[in-house]
Design an enzyme around this catalytic site. Sequence first.
Site, mmCIF file in Angstrom:
data_model
loop_
_atom_site.group_PDB
_atom_site.id
_atom_site.type_symbol
_atom_site.label_atom_id
_atom_site.label_comp_id
_atom_site.label_asym_id
_atom_site.label_seq_id
_atom_site.Cartn_x
_atom_site.Cartn_y
_atom_site.Cartn_z
ATOM 1 C CD GLU A 85 0.926 0.399 -5.586
ATOM 2 O OE1 GLU A 85 1.063 0.611 -6.717
ATOM 3 O OE2 GLU A 85 0.570 1.585 -4.913
ATOM 4 C CD GLU A 91 7.742 4.939 -6.012
ATOM 5 O OE1 GLU A 91 8.697 5.195 -5.154
ATOM 6 O OE2 GLU A 91 7.381 5.284 -7.265
#
Length: 592
Positions: A177, A320
Amino acid sequence: MSPAFRWRTRHGEAPPLNRQAMSRAQARLDDLTKPRGSLGRLEPLIVHLAGISGHVVPRIEKPLTVIFAADHGVVEKGVSLYGPDVTEEMAVNVAMGSAVSSVLARGAGSDLWMVDVGIRRPVRHPGVRVRKVGLGTCNIAQGPAMTAEELNHALEVGWQTVCEAVDQGHDLIILGELGIGNTTAASAMAACLLGVPAADVVGPGTGIGAETLVRKTAVIDSALRVNQPDSHDARDVLRKLGGFEIAAMSGAVLAAAMQGVPVLLDGMTTGVAALAAVRMEPSTARYLIAGHCSPEPAHKLILGALDLTPLLDLSMRLGEGSGALLALPLITQALKIVAETATFTDARVTNPHHARVAEEPVQQSGGAGPVALGFTPMEKEAVYKVIWARRDIRIFLPDPVPDATLARILDAGHRGPSVGFMQPWNFVIIRDQETRRRLQALVERERVIAGQHYPDAQRDYYLRLKVEGLMDAPITLCVTNDPTRGGPHVLGRNTIPETDVMSTACAIENMWLAARAEGVAMGWVSMYRKEDVRDVLGIPEHVEPVALLTVGYTPHFPEIPVLQRVGWRQRVDLASLVYEERWGNPTHRMEE
Protein backbone atom coordinates in the site's frame (compact mmCIF):
# COMPACT_ATOMS: atom_id res chain seq x y z
CA MET A 1 -24.74 -3.71 -13.06
CA SER A 2 -23.23 -1.36 -10.49
CA PRO A 3 -20.07 -2.30 -8.57
CA ALA A 4 -22.04 -2.23 -5.30
CA PHE A 5 -24.62 -4.68 -6.60
CA ARG A 6 -21.97 -7.05 -7.94
CA TRP A 7 -20.28 -7.03 -4.55
CA ARG A 8 -23.45 -7.84 -2.63
CA THR A 9 -24.24 -10.77 -4.91
CA ARG A 10 -20.83 -12.36 -4.42
CA HIS A 11 -20.59 -14.40 -1.24
CA GLY A 12 -19.25 -17.80 -0.43
CA GLU A 13 -16.59 -19.72 1.39
CA ALA A 14 -13.01 -20.01 0.19
CA PRO A 15 -12.03 -23.52 -0.95
CA PRO A 16 -10.82 -25.79 1.86
CA LEU A 17 -7.16 -26.74 2.05
CA ASN A 18 -6.26 -30.08 0.48
CA ARG A 19 -5.48 -32.19 3.54
CA GLN A 20 -4.19 -35.15 1.54
CA ALA A 21 -1.68 -32.94 -0.27
CA MET A 22 -0.60 -31.49 3.08
CA SER A 23 -0.11 -34.95 4.59
CA ARG A 24 1.90 -36.15 1.61
CA ALA A 25 3.98 -32.95 1.55
CA GLN A 26 4.87 -33.48 5.21
CA ALA A 27 5.76 -37.11 4.49
CA ARG A 28 8.04 -35.99 1.66
CA LEU A 29 9.70 -33.39 3.89
CA ASP A 30 10.31 -36.10 6.50
CA ASP A 31 11.91 -38.31 3.83
CA LEU A 32 14.31 -35.69 2.46
CA THR A 33 18.01 -36.15 3.21
CA LYS A 34 17.97 -33.93 6.30
CA PRO A 35 17.00 -34.30 9.96
CA ARG A 36 13.26 -34.22 10.47
CA GLY A 37 11.94 -30.72 11.17
CA SER A 38 15.35 -29.17 10.53
CA LEU A 39 13.96 -26.51 8.20
CA GLY A 40 12.07 -24.94 11.09
CA ARG A 41 9.19 -22.67 10.13
CA LEU A 42 9.79 -23.32 6.44
CA GLU A 43 8.30 -26.79 6.80
CA PRO A 44 4.80 -25.71 7.89
CA LEU A 45 4.99 -23.01 5.18
CA ILE A 46 5.64 -25.66 2.52
CA VAL A 47 2.85 -27.86 3.88
CA HIS A 48 0.49 -24.86 3.93
CA LEU A 49 1.25 -24.06 0.29
CA ALA A 50 0.70 -27.72 -0.60
CA GLY A 51 -2.73 -27.48 0.98
CA ILE A 52 -3.53 -24.29 -0.94
CA SER A 53 -2.35 -25.57 -4.33
CA GLY A 54 -3.39 -29.20 -3.95
CA HIS A 55 0.10 -30.20 -5.11
CA VAL A 56 2.45 -32.24 -2.94
CA VAL A 57 5.35 -30.33 -4.48
CA PRO A 58 3.94 -26.80 -4.81
CA ARG A 59 5.46 -24.07 -6.97
CA ILE A 60 5.19 -20.30 -7.23
CA GLU A 61 5.85 -19.39 -10.85
CA LYS A 62 4.25 -16.03 -11.48
CA PRO A 63 4.02 -13.82 -8.38
CA LEU A 64 2.47 -10.38 -8.59
CA THR A 65 2.91 -7.42 -6.28
CA VAL A 66 -0.11 -5.13 -6.19
CA ILE A 67 0.35 -1.76 -4.48
CA PHE A 68 -2.90 0.10 -3.87
CA ALA A 69 -2.51 3.85 -3.31
CA ALA A 70 -4.84 6.52 -1.94
CA ASP A 71 -4.83 9.72 0.08
CA HIS A 72 -6.39 10.33 3.50
CA GLY A 73 -8.27 13.37 4.76
CA VAL A 74 -6.91 12.84 8.27
CA VAL A 75 -3.52 14.18 7.09
CA GLU A 76 -4.87 17.68 7.72
CA LYS A 77 -4.64 16.88 11.44
CA GLY A 78 -0.82 16.80 11.25
CA VAL A 79 -0.39 13.06 11.86
CA SER A 80 2.41 12.55 9.34
CA LEU A 81 5.80 13.97 8.49
CA TYR A 82 4.79 14.21 4.84
CA GLY A 83 2.22 16.20 2.93
CA PRO A 84 -0.45 14.60 0.72
CA ASP A 85 1.42 15.42 -2.51
CA VAL A 86 3.97 12.74 -1.61
CA THR A 87 1.49 9.95 -2.35
CA GLU A 88 1.32 10.86 -6.02
CA GLU A 89 5.07 11.48 -6.23
CA MET A 90 5.85 8.08 -4.71
CA ALA A 91 3.33 6.34 -6.97
CA VAL A 92 5.24 7.75 -9.95
CA ASN A 93 8.52 6.66 -8.36
CA VAL A 94 7.22 3.10 -8.03
CA ALA A 95 5.91 3.06 -11.60
CA MET A 96 9.27 4.32 -12.86
CA GLY A 97 11.02 1.41 -11.17
CA SER A 98 12.98 3.62 -8.79
CA ALA A 99 11.31 2.88 -5.45
CA VAL A 100 12.46 0.30 -2.92
CA SER A 101 9.48 -1.89 -3.75
CA SER A 102 10.27 -1.67 -7.47
CA VAL A 103 13.85 -2.78 -6.89
CA LEU A 104 12.78 -5.63 -4.62
CA ALA A 105 10.11 -6.81 -7.05
CA ARG A 106 12.64 -6.99 -9.88
CA GLY A 107 15.11 -8.83 -7.69
CA ALA A 108 12.52 -11.33 -6.48
CA GLY A 109 11.07 -11.99 -9.93
CA SER A 110 7.68 -10.45 -9.23
CA ASP A 111 5.57 -8.38 -11.59
CA LEU A 112 4.32 -5.13 -10.03
CA TRP A 113 1.09 -3.24 -10.51
CA MET A 114 0.57 0.22 -9.04
CA VAL A 115 -3.16 0.89 -8.62
CA ASP A 116 -4.49 4.39 -7.91
CA VAL A 117 -7.64 3.91 -5.83
CA GLY A 118 -7.89 7.45 -4.53
CA ILE A 119 -4.85 9.70 -4.97
CA ARG A 120 -5.95 13.35 -4.87
CA ARG A 121 -3.76 14.50 -7.76
CA PRO A 122 -3.71 13.00 -11.27
CA VAL A 123 -0.83 10.54 -11.40
CA ARG A 124 1.78 11.57 -13.93
CA HIS A 125 2.78 8.13 -15.19
CA PRO A 126 1.04 5.96 -17.80
CA GLY A 127 2.06 2.77 -16.01
CA VAL A 128 -0.21 3.47 -13.04
CA ARG A 129 -3.59 1.74 -13.21
CA VAL A 130 -6.13 4.45 -12.43
CA ARG A 131 -9.14 2.98 -10.61
CA LYS A 132 -10.11 6.02 -8.54
CA VAL A 133 -12.95 5.65 -6.08
CA GLY A 134 -12.60 9.30 -5.06
CA LEU A 135 -10.02 12.00 -4.39
CA GLY A 136 -8.98 10.63 -1.02
CA THR A 137 -11.10 9.87 2.03
CA CYS A 138 -12.70 12.33 4.41
CA ASN A 139 -11.11 13.25 7.73
CA ILE A 140 -11.99 10.36 10.08
CA ALA A 141 -11.62 12.62 13.11
CA GLN A 142 -14.70 14.50 11.93
CA GLY A 143 -16.86 11.76 10.38
CA PRO A 144 -16.88 8.59 8.27
CA ALA A 145 -13.98 8.07 5.88
CA MET A 146 -16.28 7.20 2.99
CA THR A 147 -19.82 6.47 1.95
CA ALA A 148 -21.28 2.99 1.68
CA GLU A 149 -21.20 3.30 -2.11
CA GLU A 150 -17.52 4.29 -2.06
CA LEU A 151 -16.73 1.33 0.20
CA ASN A 152 -18.37 -1.09 -2.21
CA HIS A 153 -16.54 0.54 -5.10
CA ALA A 154 -13.16 0.22 -3.33
CA LEU A 155 -13.81 -3.43 -2.43
CA GLU A 156 -14.74 -4.04 -6.05
CA VAL A 157 -11.50 -2.44 -7.31
CA GLY A 158 -9.50 -4.87 -5.19
CA TRP A 159 -11.65 -7.80 -6.25
CA GLN A 160 -11.46 -7.03 -9.98
CA THR A 161 -7.72 -6.34 -9.86
CA VAL A 162 -7.01 -9.77 -8.40
CA CYS A 163 -9.46 -11.49 -10.74
CA GLU A 164 -7.60 -9.94 -13.67
CA ALA A 165 -4.27 -11.05 -12.19
CA VAL A 166 -5.43 -14.64 -11.69
CA ASP A 167 -6.83 -14.72 -15.23
CA GLN A 168 -3.32 -13.80 -16.42
CA GLY A 169 -1.80 -16.73 -14.56
CA HIS A 170 -0.47 -15.03 -11.43
CA ASP A 171 -0.30 -17.61 -8.65
CA LEU A 172 0.72 -15.48 -5.63
CA ILE A 173 -0.58 -12.03 -4.72
CA ILE A 174 1.78 -9.82 -2.72
CA LEU A 175 -0.08 -6.91 -1.16
CA GLY A 176 1.38 -3.47 -0.62
CA GLU A 177 0.00 0.00 0.00
CA LEU A 178 0.92 3.62 -0.42
CA GLY A 179 -0.77 6.64 1.10
CA ILE A 180 0.29 9.42 3.43
CA GLY A 181 -1.71 9.11 6.65
CA ASN A 182 -2.74 5.50 6.15
CA THR A 183 -1.10 4.22 9.35
CA THR A 184 -3.48 6.50 11.26
CA ALA A 185 -6.49 4.98 9.53
CA ALA A 186 -5.10 1.46 9.90
CA SER A 187 -4.34 1.98 13.58
CA ALA A 188 -7.88 3.26 14.18
CA MET A 189 -9.27 0.17 12.46
CA ALA A 190 -6.97 -2.10 14.49
CA ALA A 191 -8.06 -0.52 17.78
CA CYS A 192 -11.71 -1.05 16.89
CA LEU A 193 -11.42 -4.58 15.42
CA LEU A 194 -9.16 -5.79 18.23
CA GLY A 195 -11.01 -4.00 21.01
CA VAL A 196 -7.93 -2.29 22.44
CA PRO A 197 -7.18 1.36 23.35
CA ALA A 198 -5.64 3.57 20.69
CA ALA A 199 -2.50 3.99 22.79
CA ASP A 200 -1.84 0.22 22.44
CA VAL A 201 -1.76 0.31 18.63
CA VAL A 202 -0.37 3.69 17.64
CA GLY A 203 3.20 3.72 16.36
CA PRO A 204 5.62 6.12 14.67
CA GLY A 205 4.54 5.21 11.14
CA THR A 206 7.01 6.89 8.81
CA GLY A 207 9.03 8.22 11.74
CA ILE A 208 7.04 10.88 13.59
CA GLY A 209 8.33 12.31 16.86
CA ALA A 210 6.85 12.05 20.35
CA GLU A 211 4.71 15.19 20.05
CA THR A 212 3.16 14.06 16.78
CA LEU A 213 2.65 10.57 18.23
CA VAL A 214 0.54 12.05 21.02
CA ARG A 215 -1.48 14.02 18.47
CA LYS A 216 -1.95 10.93 16.32
CA THR A 217 -3.28 8.98 19.31
CA ALA A 218 -5.69 11.77 20.15
CA VAL A 219 -6.92 11.89 16.53
CA ILE A 220 -7.61 8.14 16.59
CA ASP A 221 -9.47 8.44 19.90
CA SER A 222 -11.52 11.22 18.35
CA ALA A 223 -12.26 9.13 15.24
CA LEU A 224 -13.46 6.22 17.38
CA ARG A 225 -15.61 8.51 19.49
CA VAL A 226 -17.13 10.48 16.60
CA ASN A 227 -17.85 7.53 14.31
CA GLN A 228 -18.86 4.88 16.86
CA PRO A 229 -17.98 2.02 14.46
CA ASP A 230 -19.44 -1.43 15.14
CA SER A 231 -16.41 -3.60 15.98
CA HIS A 232 -18.38 -6.72 14.98
CA ASP A 233 -19.05 -5.36 11.48
CA ALA A 234 -15.85 -5.13 9.45
CA ARG A 235 -17.59 -3.27 6.66
CA ASP A 236 -18.75 -0.60 9.09
CA VAL A 237 -15.21 -0.28 10.45
CA LEU A 238 -13.79 0.03 6.95
CA ARG A 239 -16.35 2.63 5.93
CA LYS A 240 -15.93 4.83 8.98
CA LEU A 241 -12.20 4.51 9.71
CA GLY A 242 -10.44 3.02 6.68
CA GLY A 243 -9.04 4.19 3.40
CA PHE A 244 -9.80 3.46 -0.21
CA GLU A 245 -6.55 1.49 -0.56
CA ILE A 246 -7.25 -0.46 2.65
CA ALA A 247 -10.72 -1.43 1.44
CA ALA A 248 -9.27 -2.37 -1.96
CA MET A 249 -6.76 -4.66 -0.23
CA SER A 250 -9.62 -6.31 1.68
CA GLY A 251 -11.38 -6.93 -1.61
CA ALA A 252 -8.15 -8.29 -3.07
CA VAL A 253 -7.72 -10.73 -0.18
CA LEU A 254 -11.30 -11.97 -0.58
CA ALA A 255 -10.91 -12.41 -4.35
CA ALA A 256 -7.63 -14.30 -4.05
CA ALA A 257 -8.95 -16.63 -1.37
CA MET A 258 -12.15 -17.39 -3.27
CA GLN A 259 -9.99 -18.45 -6.24
CA GLY A 260 -7.57 -20.49 -4.16
CA VAL A 261 -4.58 -18.16 -4.58
CA PRO A 262 -2.28 -17.41 -1.62
CA VAL A 263 -1.76 -13.85 -0.40
CA LEU A 264 1.57 -12.69 1.00
CA LEU A 265 0.99 -9.82 3.43
CA ASP A 266 3.31 -6.92 4.09
CA GLY A 267 3.05 -4.72 7.17
CA MET A 268 0.48 -3.37 9.57
CA THR A 269 -1.76 -1.67 6.99
CA THR A 270 -2.03 -4.74 4.77
CA GLY A 271 -2.52 -6.79 7.94
CA VAL A 272 -5.53 -4.78 9.07
CA ALA A 273 -7.02 -5.00 5.57
CA ALA A 274 -6.62 -8.79 5.76
CA LEU A 275 -8.15 -8.84 9.24
CA ALA A 276 -11.20 -6.97 7.90
CA ALA A 277 -11.48 -9.48 5.05
CA VAL A 278 -11.30 -12.41 7.49
CA ARG A 279 -13.96 -10.82 9.67
CA MET A 280 -16.16 -10.57 6.56
CA GLU A 281 -15.41 -14.15 5.50
CA PRO A 282 -13.45 -16.27 8.04
CA SER A 283 -12.42 -18.92 5.47
CA THR A 284 -10.25 -16.26 3.84
CA ALA A 285 -7.67 -16.80 6.59
CA ARG A 286 -6.62 -20.12 5.00
CA TYR A 287 -4.88 -18.28 2.18
CA LEU A 288 -2.84 -15.74 4.16
CA ILE A 289 0.95 -15.74 4.67
CA ALA A 290 2.66 -13.11 6.82
CA GLY A 291 5.78 -11.80 5.11
CA HIS A 292 7.22 -9.90 8.06
CA CYS A 293 6.42 -8.13 11.31
CA SER A 294 6.84 -4.38 11.46
CA PRO A 295 7.63 -2.43 14.67
CA GLU A 296 4.16 -0.84 14.63
CA PRO A 297 2.53 -2.00 17.90
CA ALA A 298 -0.69 -2.96 16.14
CA HIS A 299 1.01 -5.37 13.77
CA LYS A 300 1.86 -8.06 16.33
CA LEU A 301 -1.67 -7.88 17.67
CA ILE A 302 -3.12 -8.21 14.16
CA LEU A 303 -0.90 -11.20 13.34
CA GLY A 304 -1.95 -12.80 16.60
CA ALA A 305 -5.62 -12.29 15.77
CA LEU A 306 -5.00 -13.87 12.35
CA ASP A 307 -2.96 -16.70 13.90
CA LEU A 308 -0.05 -15.92 11.57
CA THR A 309 3.66 -16.22 12.27
CA PRO A 310 5.75 -13.79 10.19
CA LEU A 311 8.60 -15.16 8.12
CA LEU A 312 10.83 -12.15 8.84
CA ASP A 313 11.25 -9.59 11.61
CA LEU A 314 13.64 -6.88 10.38
CA SER A 315 12.09 -3.86 12.13
CA MET A 316 11.00 -2.56 8.72
CA ARG A 317 8.31 0.10 8.49
CA LEU A 318 8.48 1.13 4.85
CA GLY A 319 5.26 -0.32 3.44
CA GLU A 320 4.81 -0.63 -0.33
CA GLY A 321 5.00 -4.43 -0.02
CA SER A 322 8.71 -4.20 0.78
CA GLY A 323 8.78 -6.61 3.73
CA ALA A 324 6.70 -9.17 1.85
CA LEU A 325 8.97 -8.88 -1.18
CA LEU A 326 11.99 -9.65 0.98
CA ALA A 327 10.17 -12.78 2.18
CA LEU A 328 9.33 -13.92 -1.36
CA PRO A 329 12.80 -15.37 -2.15
CA LEU A 330 12.60 -17.28 1.12
CA ILE A 331 9.36 -18.87 -0.03
CA THR A 332 10.67 -19.72 -3.50
CA GLN A 333 13.84 -21.22 -2.02
CA ALA A 334 11.78 -23.32 0.40
CA LEU A 335 9.76 -24.69 -2.50
CA LYS A 336 12.95 -25.49 -4.41
CA ILE A 337 14.12 -27.50 -1.42
CA VAL A 338 11.07 -29.74 -1.40
CA ALA A 339 11.19 -30.14 -5.19
CA GLU A 340 14.88 -30.72 -5.77
CA THR A 341 16.34 -32.24 -2.61
CA ALA A 342 16.86 -35.99 -2.85
CA THR A 343 14.92 -38.32 -0.59
CA PHE A 344 16.82 -40.97 1.35
CA THR A 345 15.66 -43.50 -1.22
CA ASP A 346 16.72 -41.33 -4.17
CA ALA A 347 20.17 -40.74 -2.73
CA ARG A 348 20.55 -44.35 -1.53
CA VAL A 349 21.23 -43.09 1.96
CA THR A 350 20.05 -45.04 4.99
CA ASN A 351 16.94 -43.38 6.37
CA PRO A 352 17.26 -43.17 10.17
CA HIS A 353 13.54 -42.51 10.62
CA HIS A 354 12.09 -44.56 7.78
CA ALA A 355 9.71 -46.42 10.06
CA ARG A 356 8.03 -43.14 11.00
CA VAL A 357 7.50 -41.97 7.41
CA ALA A 358 4.14 -43.13 6.11
CA GLU A 359 2.60 -41.77 2.96
CA GLU A 360 -1.13 -41.98 2.38
CA PRO A 361 -2.29 -43.81 -0.72
CA VAL A 362 -2.76 -41.53 -3.70
CA GLN A 363 -6.36 -40.71 -4.52
CA GLN A 364 -7.90 -38.65 -7.26
CA SER A 365 -9.01 -35.32 -5.82
CA GLY A 366 -10.56 -32.50 -7.78
CA GLY A 367 -8.04 -32.36 -10.58
CA ALA A 368 -5.09 -31.60 -8.29
CA GLY A 369 -1.84 -33.45 -8.85
CA PRO A 370 1.40 -34.19 -7.04
CA VAL A 371 3.14 -31.22 -8.65
CA ALA A 372 2.12 -28.00 -10.33
CA LEU A 373 1.94 -28.33 -14.10
CA GLY A 374 3.98 -25.24 -14.80
CA PHE A 375 1.77 -24.40 -17.79
CA THR A 376 -1.44 -22.46 -18.06
CA PRO A 377 -4.38 -24.24 -19.70
CA MET A 378 -3.77 -22.23 -22.88
CA GLU A 379 -0.08 -23.17 -22.92
CA LYS A 380 -0.90 -26.82 -22.35
CA GLU A 381 -3.43 -26.71 -25.17
CA ALA A 382 -0.76 -25.21 -27.43
CA VAL A 383 1.60 -28.13 -26.74
CA TYR A 384 -1.01 -30.67 -27.80
CA LYS A 385 -2.05 -28.51 -30.75
CA VAL A 386 1.46 -28.48 -32.21
CA ILE A 387 1.75 -32.26 -31.73
CA TRP A 388 -1.54 -32.91 -33.52
CA ALA A 389 -0.77 -30.36 -36.26
CA ARG A 390 2.72 -31.67 -37.08
CA ARG A 391 2.89 -32.99 -40.65
CA ASP A 392 5.49 -34.55 -42.94
CA ILE A 393 5.51 -31.94 -45.73
CA ARG A 394 6.62 -32.39 -49.36
CA ILE A 395 5.42 -29.13 -50.94
CA PHE A 396 7.45 -25.99 -50.25
CA LEU A 397 7.60 -22.34 -51.17
CA PRO A 398 10.97 -20.86 -52.22
CA ASP A 399 10.93 -18.17 -49.52
CA PRO A 400 14.00 -18.30 -47.24
CA VAL A 401 13.72 -19.28 -43.59
CA PRO A 402 15.23 -16.53 -41.36
CA ASP A 403 18.47 -17.52 -39.67
CA ALA A 404 17.04 -16.72 -36.23
CA THR A 405 14.10 -19.05 -36.84
CA LEU A 406 16.37 -21.86 -38.02
CA ALA A 407 18.58 -21.33 -34.96
CA ARG A 408 15.58 -21.76 -32.65
CA ILE A 409 14.58 -24.97 -34.45
CA LEU A 410 18.10 -26.37 -34.16
CA ASP A 411 18.27 -25.38 -30.51
CA ALA A 412 15.02 -27.26 -29.89
CA GLY A 413 16.65 -30.35 -31.41
CA HIS A 414 19.77 -29.91 -29.32
CA ARG A 415 17.61 -29.83 -26.18
CA GLY A 416 16.22 -33.27 -26.95
CA PRO A 417 16.71 -36.09 -24.45
CA SER A 418 19.61 -38.49 -24.96
CA VAL A 419 20.70 -41.63 -23.17
CA GLY A 420 23.57 -40.90 -20.81
CA PHE A 421 23.37 -37.29 -22.04
CA MET A 422 25.61 -38.39 -24.90
CA GLN A 423 24.05 -35.92 -27.39
CA PRO A 424 25.10 -38.00 -30.41
CA TRP A 425 23.71 -35.67 -33.06
CA ASN A 426 25.21 -33.21 -35.52
CA PHE A 427 23.32 -30.96 -37.94
CA VAL A 428 24.61 -30.21 -41.44
CA ILE A 429 22.84 -27.21 -43.04
CA ILE A 430 22.66 -27.52 -46.83
CA ARG A 431 21.60 -24.55 -48.93
CA ASP A 432 23.76 -25.07 -52.02
CA GLN A 433 21.60 -26.05 -54.99
CA GLU A 434 24.16 -28.34 -56.58
CA THR A 435 24.60 -30.31 -53.33
CA ARG A 436 20.87 -30.66 -53.01
CA ARG A 437 20.65 -31.82 -56.63
CA ARG A 438 23.20 -34.57 -55.98
CA LEU A 439 21.25 -35.69 -52.90
CA GLN A 440 17.99 -35.60 -54.85
CA ALA A 441 19.47 -37.87 -57.54
CA LEU A 442 20.48 -40.39 -54.86
CA VAL A 443 16.98 -40.31 -53.36
CA GLU A 444 15.26 -40.64 -56.73
CA ARG A 445 17.33 -43.71 -57.59
CA GLU A 446 16.36 -45.40 -54.34
CA ARG A 447 12.73 -44.35 -54.74
CA VAL A 448 12.51 -46.16 -58.09
CA ILE A 449 14.21 -49.23 -56.65
CA ALA A 450 11.78 -49.24 -53.72
CA GLY A 451 8.85 -49.24 -56.13
CA GLN A 452 9.87 -52.68 -57.37
CA HIS A 453 8.71 -54.17 -54.06
CA TYR A 454 5.05 -53.32 -54.78
CA PRO A 455 2.59 -55.01 -57.18
CA ASP A 456 2.15 -53.22 -60.54
CA ALA A 457 -0.94 -51.15 -59.65
CA GLN A 458 0.41 -50.16 -56.27
CA ARG A 459 3.84 -49.43 -57.79
CA ASP A 460 2.32 -46.98 -60.25
CA TYR A 461 0.41 -45.37 -57.39
CA TYR A 462 3.58 -45.16 -55.29
CA LEU A 463 5.66 -43.60 -58.06
CA ARG A 464 3.09 -40.86 -58.48
CA LEU A 465 3.47 -39.81 -54.82
CA LYS A 466 5.74 -36.88 -54.08
CA VAL A 467 7.93 -38.29 -51.34
CA GLU A 468 10.58 -35.57 -51.04
CA GLY A 469 11.09 -31.86 -51.60
CA LEU A 470 14.86 -31.57 -51.76
CA MET A 471 14.86 -29.22 -54.73
CA ASP A 472 11.87 -27.18 -53.56
CA ALA A 473 12.71 -26.42 -49.93
CA PRO A 474 15.36 -23.72 -49.43
CA ILE A 475 17.16 -25.74 -46.75
CA THR A 476 18.03 -29.38 -46.25
CA LEU A 477 19.29 -30.55 -42.88
CA CYS A 478 21.28 -33.73 -42.57
CA VAL A 479 20.94 -35.03 -39.01
CA THR A 480 23.66 -37.47 -38.07
CA ASN A 481 24.31 -39.89 -35.23
CA ASP A 482 27.77 -40.47 -33.77
CA PRO A 483 27.74 -43.77 -31.82
CA THR A 484 31.17 -43.01 -30.35
CA ARG A 485 30.02 -39.78 -28.69
CA GLY A 486 30.52 -40.08 -24.95
CA GLY A 487 33.19 -42.79 -25.14
CA PRO A 488 33.02 -46.59 -25.20
CA HIS A 489 30.80 -46.84 -22.10
CA VAL A 490 27.75 -44.57 -22.07
CA LEU A 491 25.50 -44.53 -19.02
CA GLY A 492 22.29 -46.48 -19.72
CA ARG A 493 23.44 -47.89 -23.08
CA ASN A 494 25.13 -51.12 -22.02
CA THR A 495 22.42 -53.54 -23.14
CA ILE A 496 20.65 -51.55 -25.87
CA PRO A 497 23.36 -49.96 -28.04
CA GLU A 498 20.86 -48.50 -30.53
CA THR A 499 19.65 -46.01 -27.92
CA ASP A 500 22.01 -43.53 -29.55
CA VAL A 501 19.87 -43.59 -32.69
CA MET A 502 16.74 -43.35 -30.53
CA SER A 503 18.20 -40.24 -28.93
CA THR A 504 18.86 -38.66 -32.33
CA ALA A 505 15.26 -39.43 -33.31
CA CYS A 506 14.13 -37.49 -30.23
CA ALA A 507 16.16 -34.50 -31.41
CA ILE A 508 14.48 -34.74 -34.83
CA GLU A 509 11.01 -34.81 -33.28
CA ASN A 510 11.86 -31.76 -31.17
CA MET A 511 12.88 -29.87 -34.31
CA TRP A 512 9.75 -30.99 -36.12
CA LEU A 513 7.49 -29.68 -33.37
CA ALA A 514 9.44 -26.43 -33.06
CA ALA A 515 9.26 -25.92 -36.82
CA ARG A 516 5.51 -26.42 -36.79
CA ALA A 517 5.14 -23.90 -33.96
CA GLU A 518 7.18 -21.43 -36.06
CA GLY A 519 4.93 -22.03 -39.09
CA VAL A 520 7.82 -23.75 -40.88
CA ALA A 521 7.30 -27.03 -42.72
CA MET A 522 9.58 -30.04 -42.44
CA GLY A 523 9.77 -33.32 -44.35
CA TRP A 524 11.80 -36.42 -43.47
CA VAL A 525 13.60 -38.01 -46.42
CA SER A 526 14.84 -41.53 -45.67
CA MET A 527 15.33 -43.18 -49.08
CA TYR A 528 19.08 -43.16 -49.61
CA ARG A 529 22.12 -45.24 -48.95
CA LYS A 530 24.16 -43.98 -46.01
CA GLU A 531 27.48 -44.41 -47.79
CA ASP A 532 26.27 -42.21 -50.68
CA VAL A 533 25.22 -39.37 -48.37
CA ARG A 534 28.50 -39.68 -46.47
CA ASP A 535 30.36 -39.25 -49.76
CA VAL A 536 28.38 -36.18 -50.86
CA LEU A 537 28.62 -34.40 -47.49
CA GLY A 538 32.05 -35.61 -46.35
CA ILE A 539 30.70 -37.34 -43.27
CA PRO A 540 33.18 -39.58 -41.39
CA GLU A 541 32.77 -43.33 -41.84
CA HIS A 542 31.72 -44.01 -38.25
CA VAL A 543 28.97 -41.34 -38.27
CA GLU A 544 25.50 -42.31 -39.52
CA PRO A 545 23.36 -39.90 -41.59
CA VAL A 546 20.04 -40.64 -39.90
CA ALA A 547 17.79 -38.26 -41.82
CA LEU A 548 17.63 -35.64 -44.53
CA LEU A 549 15.11 -33.03 -43.44
CA THR A 550 13.70 -30.56 -45.96
CA VAL A 551 12.91 -27.25 -44.28
CA GLY A 552 10.92 -24.28 -45.61
CA TYR A 553 7.54 -22.62 -45.79
CA THR A 554 4.55 -24.43 -47.28
CA PRO A 555 1.33 -23.07 -48.75
CA HIS A 556 -0.72 -25.53 -46.71
CA PHE A 557 -0.49 -27.77 -43.66
CA PRO A 558 -2.94 -30.64 -44.28
CA GLU A 559 -5.40 -31.46 -41.53
CA ILE A 560 -4.50 -35.15 -41.74
CA PRO A 561 -1.27 -36.86 -42.85
CA VAL A 562 -0.87 -36.97 -46.64
CA LEU A 563 -0.52 -40.76 -46.80
CA GLN A 564 -3.76 -41.06 -44.87
CA ARG A 565 -5.50 -38.54 -47.13
CA VAL A 566 -4.45 -40.32 -50.33
CA GLY A 567 -5.49 -43.69 -48.91
CA TRP A 568 -2.05 -45.28 -48.54
CA ARG A 569 -2.50 -46.09 -44.84
CA GLN A 570 -4.95 -45.19 -42.07
CA ARG A 571 -4.11 -44.33 -38.47
CA VAL A 572 -4.31 -47.41 -36.28
CA ASP A 573 -6.73 -47.21 -33.37
CA LEU A 574 -4.74 -46.44 -30.23
CA ALA A 575 -6.72 -48.81 -28.01
CA SER A 576 -5.63 -51.76 -30.17
CA LEU A 577 -1.98 -50.91 -29.49
CA VAL A 578 -2.13 -50.57 -25.70
CA TYR A 579 -1.85 -53.57 -23.40
CA GLU A 580 -2.19 -53.80 -19.62
CA GLU A 581 0.51 -55.58 -17.57
CA ARG A 582 1.32 -58.21 -20.25
CA TRP A 583 1.53 -58.36 -24.04
CA GLY A 584 -1.83 -59.02 -25.59
CA ASN A 585 -3.86 -58.11 -22.52
CA PRO A 586 -6.08 -55.17 -23.62
CA THR A 587 -6.65 -52.20 -21.39
CA HIS A 588 -9.99 -50.56 -20.66
CA ARG A 589 -8.58 -47.50 -18.91
CA MET A 590 -8.43 -45.46 -22.11
CA GLU A 591 -12.11 -45.73 -22.83
CA GLU A 592 -14.14 -42.51 -22.55
